[in-house]
Design a protein around this motif. Sequence first.
Motif, PDB file in Angstrom:
ATOM      1  N   LEU A  42       0.831  -1.199   0.000  1.00  0.00           N
ATOM      2  CA  LEU A  42       0.000   0.000   0.000  1.00  0.00           C
ATOM      3  C   LEU A  42       0.869   1.253   0.000  1.00  0.00           C
ATOM      4  O   LEU A  42       1.977   1.239   0.547  1.00  0.00           O
ATOM      5  CB  LEU A  42      -0.902   0.028   1.248  1.00  0.00           C
ATOM      6  N   PRO A  43       0.365   2.351  -0.567  1.00  0.00           N
ATOM      7  CA  PRO A  43       1.076   3.626  -0.437  1.00  0.00           C
ATOM      8  C   PRO A  43       1.239   3.954   1.056  1.00  0.00           C
ATOM      9  O   PRO A  43       0.393   3.591   1.876  1.00  0.00           O
ATOM     10  CB  PRO A  43       0.156   4.628  -1.131  1.00  0.00           C
ATOM     11  N   ASN A  44       2.305   4.635   1.401  1.00  0.00           N
ATOM     12  CA  ASN A  44       2.659   4.849   2.814  1.00  0.00           C
ATOM     13  C   ASN A  44       1.525   5.433   3.650  1.00  0.00           C
ATOM     14  O   ASN A  44       1.235   4.933   4.740  1.00  0.00           O
ATOM     15  CB  ASN A  44       3.904   5.733   2.928  1.00  0.00           C
ATOM     16  N   LYS A  45       0.891   6.477   3.174  1.00  0.00           N
ATOM     17  CA  LYS A  45      -0.167   7.124   3.961  1.00  0.00           C
ATOM     18  C   LYS A  45      -1.362   6.184   4.127  1.00  0.00           C
ATOM     19  O   LYS A  45      -1.920   6.064   5.210  1.00  0.00           O
ATOM     20  CB  LYS A  45      -0.599   8.435   3.286  1.00  0.00           C
ATOM     21  N   ARG A  46      -1.738   5.498   3.055  1.00  0.00           N
ATOM     22  CA  ARG A  46      -2.869   4.555   3.127  1.00  0.00           C
ATOM     23  C   ARG A  46      -2.536   3.413   4.077  1.00  0.00           C
ATOM     24  O   ARG A  46      -3.382   2.970   4.852  1.00  0.00           O
ATOM     25  CB  ARG A  46      -3.201   4.016   1.739  1.00  0.00           C
ATOM     26  N   LYS A  47      -1.298   2.928   4.020  1.00  0.00           N
ATOM     27  CA  LYS A  47      -0.869   1.852   4.918  1.00  0.00           C
ATOM     28  C   LYS A  47      -0.956   2.310   6.371  1.00  0.00           C
ATOM     29  O   LYS A  47      -1.474   1.591   7.233  1.00  0.00           O
ATOM     30  CB  LYS A  47       0.559   1.423   4.582  1.00  0.00           C
ATOM     31  N   GLU A  48      -0.471   3.502   6.628  1.00  0.00           N
ATOM     32  CA  GLU A  48      -0.490   4.038   7.990  1.00  0.00           C
ATOM     33  C   GLU A  48      -1.924   4.152   8.500  1.00  0.00           C
ATOM     34  O   GLU A  48      -2.234   3.727   9.625  1.00  0.00           O
ATOM     35  CB  GLU A  48       0.197   5.411   8.016  1.00  0.00           C
ATOM     36  N   ILE A  49      -2.814   4.674   7.681  1.00  0.00           N
ATOM     37  CA  ILE A  49      -4.219   4.821   8.063  1.00  0.00           C
ATOM     38  C   ILE A  49      -4.859   3.449   8.276  1.00  0.00           C
ATOM     39  O   ILE A  49      -5.565   3.223   9.267  1.00  0.00           O
ATOM     40  CB  ILE A  49      -4.983   5.646   7.001  1.00  0.00           C
ATOM     41  N   PHE A  50      -4.604   2.528   7.376  1.00  0.00           N
ATOM     42  CA  PHE A  50      -5.166   1.181   7.474  1.00  0.00           C
ATOM     43  C   PHE A  50      -4.722   0.510   8.774  1.00  0.00           C
ATOM     44  O   PHE A  50      -5.529  -0.076   9.502  1.00  0.00           O
ATOM     45  CB  PHE A  50      -4.729   0.348   6.260  1.00  0.00           C
ATOM     46  N   LEU A  51      -3.434   0.595   9.092  1.00  0.00           N
ATOM     47  CA  LEU A  51      -2.912  -0.034  10.313  1.00  0.00           C
ATOM     48  C   LEU A  51      -3.457   0.635  11.569  1.00  0.00           C
ATOM     49  O   LEU A  51      -3.775  -0.049  12.557  1.00  0.00           O
ATOM     50  CB  LEU A  51      -1.382  -0.022  10.304  1.00  0.00           C
ATOM     51  N   LEU A  52      -3.564   1.958  11.547  1.00  0.00           N
ATOM     52  CA  LEU A  52      -4.134   2.649  12.699  1.00  0.00           C
ATOM     53  C   LEU A  52      -5.587   2.225  12.932  1.00  0.00           C
ATOM     54  O   LEU A  52      -6.026   2.061  14.071  1.00  0.00           O
ATOM     55  CB  LEU A  52      -4.049   4.166  12.524  1.00  0.00           C
ATOM     56  N   ARG A  53      -6.313   2.032  11.844  1.00  0.00           N
ATOM     57  CA  ARG A  53      -7.723   1.662  11.967  1.00  0.00           C
ATOM     58  C   ARG A  53      -7.891   0.212  12.413  1.00  0.00           C
ATOM     59  O   ARG A  53      -8.651  -0.088  13.323  1.00  0.00           O
ATOM     60  CB  ARG A  53      -8.450   1.881  10.621  1.00  0.00           C
ATOM     61  N   TYR A  54      -7.162  -0.715  11.784  1.00  0.00           N
ATOM     62  CA  TYR A  54      -7.427  -2.128  12.025  1.00  0.00           C
ATOM     63  C   TYR A  54      -6.465  -2.804  12.994  1.00  0.00           C
ATOM     64  O   TYR A  54      -6.816  -3.844  13.545  1.00  0.00           O
ATOM     65  CB  TYR A  54      -7.490  -2.883  10.692  1.00  0.00           C
ATOM     66  N   GLU A  55      -5.299  -2.250  13.215  1.00  0.00           N
ATOM     67  CA  GLU A  55      -4.405  -2.832  14.219  1.00  0.00           C
ATOM     68  C   GLU A  55      -4.486  -2.079  15.538  1.00  0.00           C
ATOM     69  O   GLU A  55      -4.452  -2.672  16.600  1.00  0.00           O
ATOM     70  CB  GLU A  55      -2.961  -2.864  13.709  1.00  0.00           C
ATOM     71  N   GLU A  56      -4.591  -0.755  15.457  1.00  0.00           N
ATOM     72  CA  GLU A  56      -4.667   0.066  16.664  1.00  0.00           C
ATOM     73  C   GLU A  56      -6.115   0.321  17.090  1.00  0.00           C
ATOM     74  O   GLU A  56      -6.358   0.854  18.160  1.00  0.00           O
ATOM     75  CB  GLU A  56      -3.948   1.399  16.451  1.00  0.00           C
ATOM     76  N   ASP A  57      -7.072  -0.015  16.230  1.00  0.00           N
ATOM     77  CA  ASP A  57      -8.503   0.138  16.490  1.00  0.00           C
ATOM     78  C   ASP A  57      -8.896   1.580  16.811  1.00  0.00           C
ATOM     79  O   ASP A  57      -9.752   1.835  17.646  1.00  0.00           O
ATOM     80  CB  ASP A  57      -8.933  -0.807  17.620  1.00  0.00           C
ATOM     81  N   LEU A  58      -8.270   2.525  16.094  1.00  0.00           N
ATOM     82  CA  LEU A  58      -8.619   3.935  16.268  1.00  0.00           C
ATOM     83  C   LEU A  58      -9.802   4.280  15.364  1.00  0.00           C
ATOM     84  O   LEU A  58      -9.959   3.713  14.281  1.00  0.00           O
ATOM     85  CB  LEU A  58      -7.436   4.831  15.916  1.00  0.00           C
TER      86      LEU A  58
END
Length: 180
Positions: free
Chosen positions: A119-135
């Motif tokens: 994934l592009p860096n920003k999309r990856k960061e957002i995806f991980l924050l949403r689904y791994e960090e549950d933000l």
Amino acid sequence: MKLVRESDCLAFDELYRRTWKKLYIHAFQKLRDEDLAKDVVQEVFVDFWNKRQLRNIHHVNAYLIQAVKFKVIDRFRKKDFIVEEVECFAEVLANSEFSDSKLLDKELNDLLQYWISQLPNKRKEIFLLRYEEDLSTEEIGKLLNISTKTVQNQILNATTFLRSLMQKILFLISLFFFGS
């Protein structure tokens, strides 16, 4: 084939009578839906009739089987399969002999991790924050100093792509395990 090419309806009807059941069975094995399998076979014969004079076909049975395979793939590409059908297949797979194996879980997890890494860096960061960090989307927006709408769009883009990828993978797995 020569008679069909010359628009002989009786020859076409005979070809249909001799081959439709085999084609239907082949389509049904892939689609697991009677109506959809019938539609695919009908589309194949309509295309065959409409293009009868344009093609020089030597092995009609092989041609028709190949046409069914392509129509089935087209159905998956056009997303005629709804999520319920994909979930049904996933349930069958989960209840199979492979459900006891951690190997399949590891391979699927590795595939997901690879996909995330692409994934592009920003999309990856957002995806991980949403689904791994549950933000929440609001929390991610505040943390990254971007609008909530941008967060939602990035998550939607990532999950849409992932869903499409998973449908393709499930289709390939179904062909491998259940196809003939």
